[in-house]
Structures are given as C-alpha cells and as structure tokens.
Write a protein that holds these residues in place. Sequence first.
Motif, short mmCIF file in Angstrom:
data_model
loop_
_atom_site.label_atom_id
_atom_site.label_comp_id
_atom_site.label_asym_id
_atom_site.label_seq_id
_atom_site.Cartn_x
_atom_site.Cartn_y
_atom_site.Cartn_z
N VAL A 1 51.55 44.52 18.10
CA VAL A 1 50.24 44.13 18.63
C VAL A 1 49.14 44.78 17.78
O VAL A 1 49.11 45.99 17.60
N ALA B 1 44.68 43.32 21.77
CA ALA B 1 44.99 42.66 23.05
C ALA B 1 43.66 42.50 23.80
O ALA B 1 42.68 43.17 23.47
N ASP C 1 47.18 38.74 26.88
CA ASP C 1 46.69 38.24 25.59
C ASP C 1 46.94 39.21 24.46
O ASP C 1 46.72 40.42 24.61
N ALA C 2 47.33 38.66 23.30
CA ALA C 2 47.41 39.50 22.10
C ALA C 2 47.46 38.66 20.84
O ALA C 2 47.84 37.49 20.86
N LEU D 1 49.71 35.06 20.47
CA LEU D 1 50.76 34.85 21.47
C LEU D 1 50.29 33.88 22.54
O LEU D 1 49.19 34.04 23.07
N SER E 1 50.70 32.97 26.27
CA SER E 1 51.13 33.85 27.36
C SER E 1 52.02 33.19 28.40
O SER E 1 52.60 33.86 29.24
N LEU F 1 52.87 36.37 30.78
CA LEU F 1 53.23 37.72 30.35
C LEU F 1 52.59 38.71 31.31
O LEU F 1 51.43 38.53 31.71
N SER F 2 53.33 39.73 31.68
CA SER F 2 52.92 40.79 32.61
C SER F 2 53.20 40.44 34.07
O SER F 2 52.92 41.24 34.96
N THR G 1 51.12 42.70 27.09
CA THR G 1 50.66 42.94 25.71
C THR G 1 49.92 44.27 25.51
O THR G 1 49.56 44.57 24.38
N VAL H 1 55.33 44.01 21.81
CA VAL H 1 55.66 43.18 22.98
C VAL H 1 56.71 42.15 22.54
O VAL H 1 56.66 41.63 21.43
N ALA I 1 42.74 37.62 19.70
CA ALA I 1 43.36 38.15 20.93
C ALA I 1 42.66 37.65 22.19
O ALA I 1 43.24 37.69 23.27
#
Length: 332
Positions: free
Chosen positions: A47, A50, A77-78, A90, A92, A113-114, A120, A125, A145
Amino acid sequence: MFSRRGRVVAVFAVTAARIDADDPLGGLELGPRPDPVAPEGWVTVTVKAAALNHHDVWTLRGVGISAGRLPIVLGCDAAGLDPDGHEVILHSVIGDPDAGGGDETLDPGRSLLSERHDGTFAEQVAVPRRNLIAKPAALSFDEAACLPTAYLTAYRMLFEKSGAQPGATILVQGASGGVVTALILLGRAAGYRIWATSRSEAKRERAVKLGADQAFPAGARLPERVDVVMETVGQATWAHSIRSLKPGGRVVICGATSGDASPAELTRIFFTQLSVTGSTMGTRDQLGRLARFCEQTGVRPVIDRVLPLAEARDGFAAMIAGDLFGKVVLVP
Ligand SMILES: NC(=O)c1ccc[n+]([C@@H]2O[C@H](COP(=O)([O-])OP(=O)(O)OC[C@H]3O[C@@H](n4cnc5c(N)ncnc54)[C@H](OP(=O)(O)O)[C@@H]3O)[C@@H](O)[C@H]2O)c1
C-alpha cells in the motif's frame, strides 16, 4: 516484527478491535497485525496510499459488521504496487460478477474490503488478482487511493443511476463529504448544472469554487425544482430532497449518514411520480473508466489532508466531527 530470514511477519495496521456505537474511536487500535496471506487467485499489494471513508466509522459503530468478525483491519480504498512492481488501484468489492448477473456489486455474497477480509489501512493488503486495475501515471498514489469508494460511488450515481443528460440540474445534499465533493467534481466535468447544500457558509463557498453552480443553506427553497437529487445524508435532508424534485424527477441514494428517513414522504413520491433509486459502489470496469475519466478531464480528487498511517486517529476524529472538506489520505 521480523522472522529469522528477515521477512516481515507483521505489518503496521489500523484495526477495528471493538464495536462501540457511541464512542467509535474507543474501538480503534493501531499496531502490528499478522502479515496478510494471499489465498489462491489473490495477491499481496504494497500500500502506497489509502483513503478514509465514512464506512470505516460505521464499522467502528457496528453498522454492517458483527463483533464476531473483529479484529479486522479497516480501510476500503488503496493504491499501491502489485508483486511485480506495477502501480495499481484496488477495487474494494469482493464478489463474483457471474453470481450478480454480470455485476459483482449484485452478488448476494459480496463484501467490501474490511467487512470480511482485512482492509487497506496497513503496509500490505491481500486482494483477488481481478480486483487490481492499472493506475494511470497522471494520478498520484494519494489521488488514486481516493477513487475506489467515494468517487466510484459518485460515478455510478451520476452516469448509471441518475438517468440525467448533461445540462440537467442535479442537487447534491451536503457540500464537503467524500462522495459529495466527488459528485460536484465529476458532475461539473460531465456538463451537469450542480447545486449543493451545506450547513456551513464556508463549505458552501468552497463548493462553488470546486465547480458547483450555486450552493444553498441546508433546507433552503431553491430557485426552481431540479431533475435529480443525490442523497447521502438521509433523515436530515430527505424531506427537502423530495420537495426539491420536479414532477417525474429522481432521487439517487447511496447513504444515510444522519439516519433513516422519517417520514418517507410517500404521498408526494406517488403524487408527483418520483423515482427513488439506490446505488452502491460500482463494478471493476466502472472503476477503470473512472480512472480514465480523471485522466482525460483533469479532474483530481479533493484531498483535505494526508496523514501518516500512525496518525489515522486524527483523520477519524475529523470525519466524526464533520470537520473535513474532501478526503483523508493515510500513508503507511
Ligand atoms: N452505498 C455506497 O456504496 C456508499 C459509498 C460511499 C459512501 N456511502 C455512504 O454515504 C455517506 C457519505 O459518505 P462519505 O464517505 O462521503 O462521508 P463524509 O465524508 O463524512 O460526508 C459527510 C457529508 O454529509 C453531509 N451532511 C449534511 N447534513 C448532515 C447531517 N445532519 N449529519 C451528518 N452529515 C451531514 C455533510 O455536509 P455539510 O457538512 O456540508 O453540511 C458532508 O457533505 C455515508 O453514510 C456512507 O456510508 C455509501
């Protein structure tokens, strides 16, 4: 933390450790987390930047996640480097396009993600390989990002869900949030007349500088009714949104930061034949087109501040206080 061979076995990360609906910062932890492990078909991304979203605050409040999933690294986000050193953004949404009729956001089993997989806000990640798109060289890592959640959501709201042609008038509720500033920038660049509202005069001025045609105090009577309203606020602005639409108009909703809408204004909705359309994130292909849109138009995300990952708590606090104009970028 290092193994004998010098390989990093722990990454620095920002984690949701506990849920607290009233004190979201109380569940935020910063420190080492195990190295991400990439299963078959996934890759580990380094990363470089982010970005914070309200989603991260919702997670700490326990909205959209259960305590059984914790601890989990935050961040949707990243942008960063893939294992071959390519610059990537990325996507997500972890989902199967086939299960969603060609759209991974409609896969009943999709997550961000998460939500089920670590996010991220870490030095590294793991993501499915198909979730990587090439970062245009014209965008910095910090700018790139910002795209996968707020800007992608705004892109879909404007270009897929609104049904509005360039030149139409679009009211955006709020003037300073991540999605809202994205709607102003992308909408202006695409030729819509954007009106914004804000509780703050300073934010209204900034919205106009950003490209809004006009900005109004929250709840103000508008010079005329609009074709489309973009809603992220919910309860605090819902009645105004419904009353601001022309007969046959449409409200596109992607969030309800101030709570669910009550009353729902059902009578006005059917009597003036309004449409209420939900919108969530966007597809990987839309993220690719959004990145190209930014490259071609010169639109660049509005960044309120860039913080080291170790100072993420300050960014969360500013978001909770509403003391932001644009995105918070976190840099490992
Ligand atoms: N469905 C999706 O895929 C998706 C994607 C992204 C975001 N969202 C949701 O959309 C919402 C916005 O996300 P974000 O990341 O842009 O958040 P944010 O940066 O914290 O946005 C806050 C915005 O809300 C406005 N607002 C107006 N009245 C408010 C009130 N009474 N209370 C709180 N805020 C008020 C603020 O306007 P002023 O301060 O100018 O008045 C500001 O523009 C969140 O609920 C988020 O979960 C959903």
